[in-house]
Design a protein around this motif. Structure first.
Motif, PDB file in Angstrom:
ATOM      1  N   THR A 150     -30.893 -31.442  39.775  1.00 66.08           N
ATOM      2  CA  THR A 150     -30.520 -32.231  38.467  1.00 66.08           C
ATOM      3  C   THR A 150     -31.149 -33.563  38.445  1.00 66.08           C
ATOM      4  OG1 THR A 150     -28.671 -33.215  39.459  1.00 66.08           O
ATOM      5  CG2 THR A 150     -28.268 -30.923  38.917  1.00 66.08           C
ATOM      6  N   LYS A 151     -30.924 -34.135  37.245  1.00 69.37           N
ATOM      7  CA  LYS A 151     -31.291 -35.388  36.969  1.00 69.37           C
ATOM      8  C   LYS A 151     -30.711 -36.581  37.590  1.00 69.37           C
ATOM      9  CE  LYS A 151     -33.006 -33.976  32.408  1.00 69.37           C
ATOM     10  NZ  LYS A 151     -32.855 -34.014  31.066  1.00 69.37           N
ATOM     11  N   VAL A 152     -29.598 -36.079  38.012  1.00 63.90           N
ATOM     12  CA  VAL A 152     -28.773 -37.161  38.949  1.00 63.90           C
ATOM     13  C   VAL A 152     -29.019 -37.027  40.443  1.00 63.90           C
ATOM     14  CG1 VAL A 152     -26.842 -37.012  37.229  1.00 63.90           C
ATOM     15  CG2 VAL A 152     -26.722 -35.823  38.955  1.00 63.90           C
ATOM     16  N   SER A 153     -29.892 -36.328  40.877  1.00 60.44           N
ATOM     17  CA  SER A 153     -30.350 -36.321  42.170  1.00 60.44           C
ATOM     18  C   SER A 153     -30.507 -37.729  42.828  1.00 60.44           C
ATOM     19  CB  SER A 153     -31.412 -35.330  42.482  1.00 60.44           C
ATOM     20  OG  SER A 153     -30.955 -34.212  42.425  1.00 60.44           O
ATOM     21  N   ARG A 154     -31.370 -38.381  42.291  1.00 53.92           N
ATOM     22  CA  ARG A 154     -31.994 -39.616  42.713  1.00 53.92           C
ATOM     23  C   ARG A 154     -30.705 -40.935  42.686  1.00 53.92           C
ATOM     24  NH1 ARG A 154     -36.267 -42.038  44.312  1.00 53.92           N
ATOM     25  NH2 ARG A 154     -37.767 -40.300  43.515  1.00 53.92           N
ATOM     26  N   ALA A 155     -29.957 -40.943  41.806  1.00 55.50           N
ATOM     27  CA  ALA A 155     -28.923 -41.563  41.468  1.00 55.50           C
ATOM     28  C   ALA A 155     -27.768 -41.291  42.750  1.00 55.50           C
ATOM     29  CB  ALA A 155     -28.443 -41.851  39.987  1.00 55.50           C
ATOM     30  N   ALA A 156     -27.553 -40.177  42.817  1.00 63.48           N
ATOM     31  CA  ALA A 156     -26.615 -39.737  43.729  1.00 63.48           C
ATOM     32  C   ALA A 156     -27.117 -40.231  45.187  1.00 63.48           C
ATOM     33  CB  ALA A 156     -26.204 -38.223  43.518  1.00 63.48           C
ATOM     34  N   ALA A 157     -28.218 -39.927  45.567  1.00 61.94           N
ATOM     35  CA  ALA A 157     -28.910 -40.264  46.775  1.00 61.94           C
ATOM     36  C   ALA A 157     -28.666 -41.617  46.991  1.00 61.94           C
ATOM     37  CB  ALA A 157     -30.353 -39.699  46.741  1.00 61.94           C
ATOM     38  N   ALA A 158     -29.237 -42.533  46.083  1.00 60.71           N
ATOM     39  CA  ALA A 158     -29.163 -44.123  46.308  1.00 60.71           C
ATOM     40  C   ALA A 158     -27.630 -44.349  46.434  1.00 60.71           C
ATOM     41  CB  ALA A 158     -29.792 -44.529  44.826  1.00 60.71           C
ATOM     42  N   LEU A 159     -26.813 -44.027  45.497  1.00 60.36           N
ATOM     43  CA  LEU A 159     -25.287 -44.524  45.851  1.00 60.36           C
ATOM     44  C   LEU A 159     -24.919 -43.888  47.058  1.00 60.36           C
ATOM     45  CD1 LEU A 159     -23.087 -45.660  44.164  1.00 60.36           C
ATOM     46  CD2 LEU A 159     -22.526 -43.462  43.425  1.00 60.36           C
ATOM     47  N   ALA A 160     -24.985 -42.944  47.606  1.00 58.09           N
ATOM     48  CA  ALA A 160     -24.699 -42.457  48.868  1.00 58.09           C
ATOM     49  C   ALA A 160     -25.340 -43.503  50.007  1.00 58.09           C
ATOM     50  CB  ALA A 160     -25.122 -40.944  49.066  1.00 58.09           C
ATOM     51  N   ARG A 161     -26.550 -43.615  49.835  1.00 52.97           N
ATOM     52  CA  ARG A 161     -27.048 -44.449  51.000  1.00 52.97           C
ATOM     53  C   ARG A 161     -26.462 -45.870  50.770  1.00 52.97           C
ATOM     54  NH1 ARG A 161     -32.434 -44.742  49.857  1.00 52.97           N
ATOM     55  NH2 ARG A 161     -32.873 -42.826  50.941  1.00 52.97           N
ATOM     56  N   LEU A 162     -26.205 -46.463  49.672  1.00 57.48           N
ATOM     57  CA  LEU A 162     -25.826 -47.864  49.452  1.00 57.48           C
ATOM     58  C   LEU A 162     -24.315 -48.038  50.090  1.00 57.48           C
ATOM     59  CD1 LEU A 162     -25.788 -50.642  48.263  1.00 57.48           C
ATOM     60  CD2 LEU A 162     -25.031 -49.602  46.101  1.00 57.48           C
ATOM     61  N   LEU A 163     -23.386 -46.936  49.733  1.00 55.74           N
ATOM     62  CA  LEU A 163     -22.282 -46.945  50.175  1.00 55.74           C
ATOM     63  C   LEU A 163     -21.472 -46.356  51.602  1.00 55.74           C
ATOM     64  CD1 LEU A 163     -20.351 -46.406  46.531  1.00 55.74           C
ATOM     65  CD2 LEU A 163     -20.837 -48.498  47.552  1.00 55.74           C
ATOM     66  N   ALA A 164     -22.232 -45.242  51.871  1.00 62.23           N
ATOM     67  CA  ALA A 164     -21.747 -44.569  52.794  1.00 62.23           C
ATOM     68  C   ALA A 164     -22.777 -44.291  54.182  1.00 62.23           C
ATOM     69  CB  ALA A 164     -21.487 -42.826  52.287  1.00 62.23           C
ATOM     70  N   TRP A 165     -23.923 -43.741  54.107  1.00 64.23           N
ATOM     71  CA  TRP A 165     -24.790 -43.275  54.848  1.00 64.23           C
ATOM     72  C   TRP A 165     -26.240 -43.643  54.546  1.00 64.23           C
ATOM     73  CZ3 TRP A 165     -28.451 -39.245  55.217  1.00 64.23           C
ATOM     74  CH2 TRP A 165     -28.939 -38.898  56.283  1.00 64.23           C
ATOM     75  N   GLN A 166     -26.975 -44.719  55.501  1.00 64.49           N
ATOM     76  CA  GLN A 166     -28.052 -45.065  55.568  1.00 64.49           C
ATOM     77  C   GLN A 166     -29.046 -43.965  56.429  1.00 64.49           C
ATOM     78  OE1 GLN A 166     -25.581 -47.652  56.089  1.00 64.49           O
ATOM     79  NE2 GLN A 166     -25.476 -47.322  54.180  1.00 64.49           N
ATOM     80  N   GLY A 167     -28.549 -43.292  57.335  1.00 64.90           N
ATOM     81  CA  GLY A 167     -29.737 -42.883  58.178  1.00 64.90           C
ATOM     82  C   GLY A 167     -29.128 -42.561  59.668  1.00 64.90           C
ATOM     83  N   LYS A 168     -29.947 -42.262  60.583  1.00 68.93           N
ATOM     84  CA  LYS A 168     -29.595 -41.902  61.971  1.00 68.93           C
ATOM     85  C   LYS A 168     -30.664 -42.888  62.981  1.00 68.93           C
ATOM     86  CE  LYS A 168     -27.972 -37.276  60.949  1.00 68.93           C
ATOM     87  NZ  LYS A 168     -26.755 -37.406  60.983  1.00 68.93           N
ATOM     88  N   VAL A 169     -30.005 -43.395  64.177  1.00 66.95           N
ATOM     89  CA  VAL A 169     -30.777 -43.992  65.204  1.00 66.95           C
ATOM     90  C   VAL A 169     -30.670 -43.281  66.482  1.00 66.95           C
ATOM     91  CG1 VAL A 169     -31.075 -46.279  66.521  1.00 66.95           C
ATOM     92  CG2 VAL A 169     -30.150 -46.305  63.964  1.00 66.95           C
ATOM     93  N   PHE A 170     -31.748 -42.748  66.635  1.00 70.51           N
ATOM     94  CA  PHE A 170     -31.846 -41.753  67.695  1.00 70.51           C
ATOM     95  C   PHE A 170     -32.204 -42.700  69.168  1.00 70.51           C
ATOM     96  CE2 PHE A 170     -32.321 -38.894  64.499  1.00 70.51           C
ATOM     97  CZ  PHE A 170     -32.142 -37.593  64.861  1.00 70.51           C
ATOM     98  N   ALA A 171     -31.824 -42.411  70.237  1.00 72.15           N
ATOM     99  CA  ALA A 171     -31.745 -43.222  71.449  1.00 72.15           C
ATOM    100  C   ALA A 171     -33.417 -42.988  71.917  1.00 72.15           C
ATOM    101  CB  ALA A 171     -30.951 -42.509  72.491  1.00 72.15           C
ATOM    102  N   PRO A 172     -33.900 -43.881  72.676  1.00 68.55           N
ATOM    103  CA  PRO A 172     -35.312 -43.644  73.223  1.00 68.55           C
ATOM    104  C   PRO A 172     -35.481 -42.418  74.001  1.00 68.55           C
ATOM    105  CG  PRO A 172     -34.535 -45.837  73.588  1.00 68.55           C
ATOM    106  CD  PRO A 172     -33.280 -45.166  73.174  1.00 68.55           C
ATOM    107  N   ASP A 173     -34.482 -41.842  74.664  1.00 72.56           N
ATOM    108  CA  ASP A 173     -34.627 -40.625  75.664  1.00 72.56           C
ATOM    109  C   ASP A 173     -34.300 -39.522  74.703  1.00 72.56           C
ATOM    110  OD1 ASP A 173     -31.833 -40.456  75.138  1.00 72.56           O
ATOM    111  OD2 ASP A 173     -31.368 -40.576  77.306  1.00 72.56           O
ATOM    112  N   GLY A 174     -34.071 -39.544  73.265  1.00 72.46           N
ATOM    113  CA  GLY A 174     -33.763 -38.260  72.500  1.00 72.46           C
ATOM    114  C   GLY A 174     -32.527 -37.826  72.991  1.00 72.46           C
ATOM    115  N   LYS A 175     -31.643 -38.073  73.479  1.00 74.84           N
ATOM    116  CA  LYS A 175     -30.505 -37.193  73.875  1.00 74.84           C
ATOM    117  C   LYS A 175     -29.157 -37.691  73.049  1.00 74.84           C
ATOM    118  CE  LYS A 175     -32.220 -36.095  78.377  1.00 74.84           C
ATOM    119  NZ  LYS A 175     -31.969 -36.497  79.867  1.00 74.84           N
ATOM    120  N   GLU A 176     -29.268 -38.633  72.346  1.00 74.96           N
ATOM    121  CA  GLU A 176     -28.136 -38.886  71.698  1.00 74.96           C
ATOM    122  C   GLU A 176     -28.448 -39.665  70.330  1.00 74.96           C
ATOM    123  OE1 GLU A 176     -25.428 -41.068  74.493  1.00 74.96           O
ATOM    124  OE2 GLU A 176     -26.088 -42.984  73.493  1.00 74.96           O
ATOM    125  N   LEU A 177     -27.633 -40.041  69.490  1.00 77.31           N
ATOM    126  CA  LEU A 177     -27.680 -40.794  68.295  1.00 77.31           C
ATOM    127  C   LEU A 177     -26.707 -41.523  67.704  1.00 77.31           C
ATOM    128  CD1 LEU A 177     -26.796 -39.396  65.281  1.00 77.31           C
ATOM    129  CD2 LEU A 177     -28.579 -37.765  65.671  1.00 77.31           C
TER     130      LEU A 177
END
Length: 151
Positions: A41-68
């Motif tokens: 949809t046309k709102v995909s980019r806006a929805a993704a930006a809003l989700a990143r701003l307000l809720a979830w920016q990503g994941k940080v994996f441990a150096p050994d790769g066993k948790e995040l």
């Protein structure tokens, strides 16, 4: 993989991409997340930006790769821990990297994410709540060259 193309893909197209992609290396370090909320949809980019701003920016994996830990809230707090391991995907049974919150988070104990590598430093993720698929996401790892060559 171009982000605009991913944001425009339908769920069947994302499923096909996931099915045809390898598990790839287990990521290390910080991956910038993009939620694929309104695919096609046309709102995909806006929805993704809003989700990143307000809720979830990503994941940080441990150096050994066993948790995040997930980066959440507008402040990017590192919270909501998951165990990381290889297993068969619920989508197709083939190998993927599982991000399992069942033993590490009271809040997200019913969540299971699955990721596969769709390009250099880029992973497509599927989110399950119990057995039900509820969301898709992308993780981009700008420093992938540093850990991919050691994996």
């Amino acid at each position: 993989m171009d982000m605009d193309r991913l944001l425009a893909m339908s769920r069947p197209e994302l499923d096909q991409l996931f099915r045809t992609s390898p598990a790839g290396e287990i990521p290390r370090g910080e991956g910038r997340g993009t939620v694929l909320l309104a695919r096609g949809t046309k709102v995909s980019r806006a929805a993704a930006a809003l989700a990143r701003l307000l809720a979830w920016q990503g994941k940080v994996f441990a150096p050994d790769g066993k948790e995040l830990r997930n980066r959440v809230t507008p402040f990017g707090l590192r919270a909501v821990k998951a165990e990381v391991y290889r297993d068969g995907s619920r989508l197709d049974g083939a190998e993927c990297t599982v991000l399992d919150y069942s033993r590490t988070s009271l809040l997200a104990h019913r969540i299971r994410d699955e990721i596969r590598r769709i390009g250099p430093g880029v992973y497509l993720g599927l989110v399950y709540w119990g057995r039900r698929r509820v969301l898709d996401f992308v993780l981009n790892f700008p420093d992938a060259d540093s850990w991919a060559t050691r994996a």
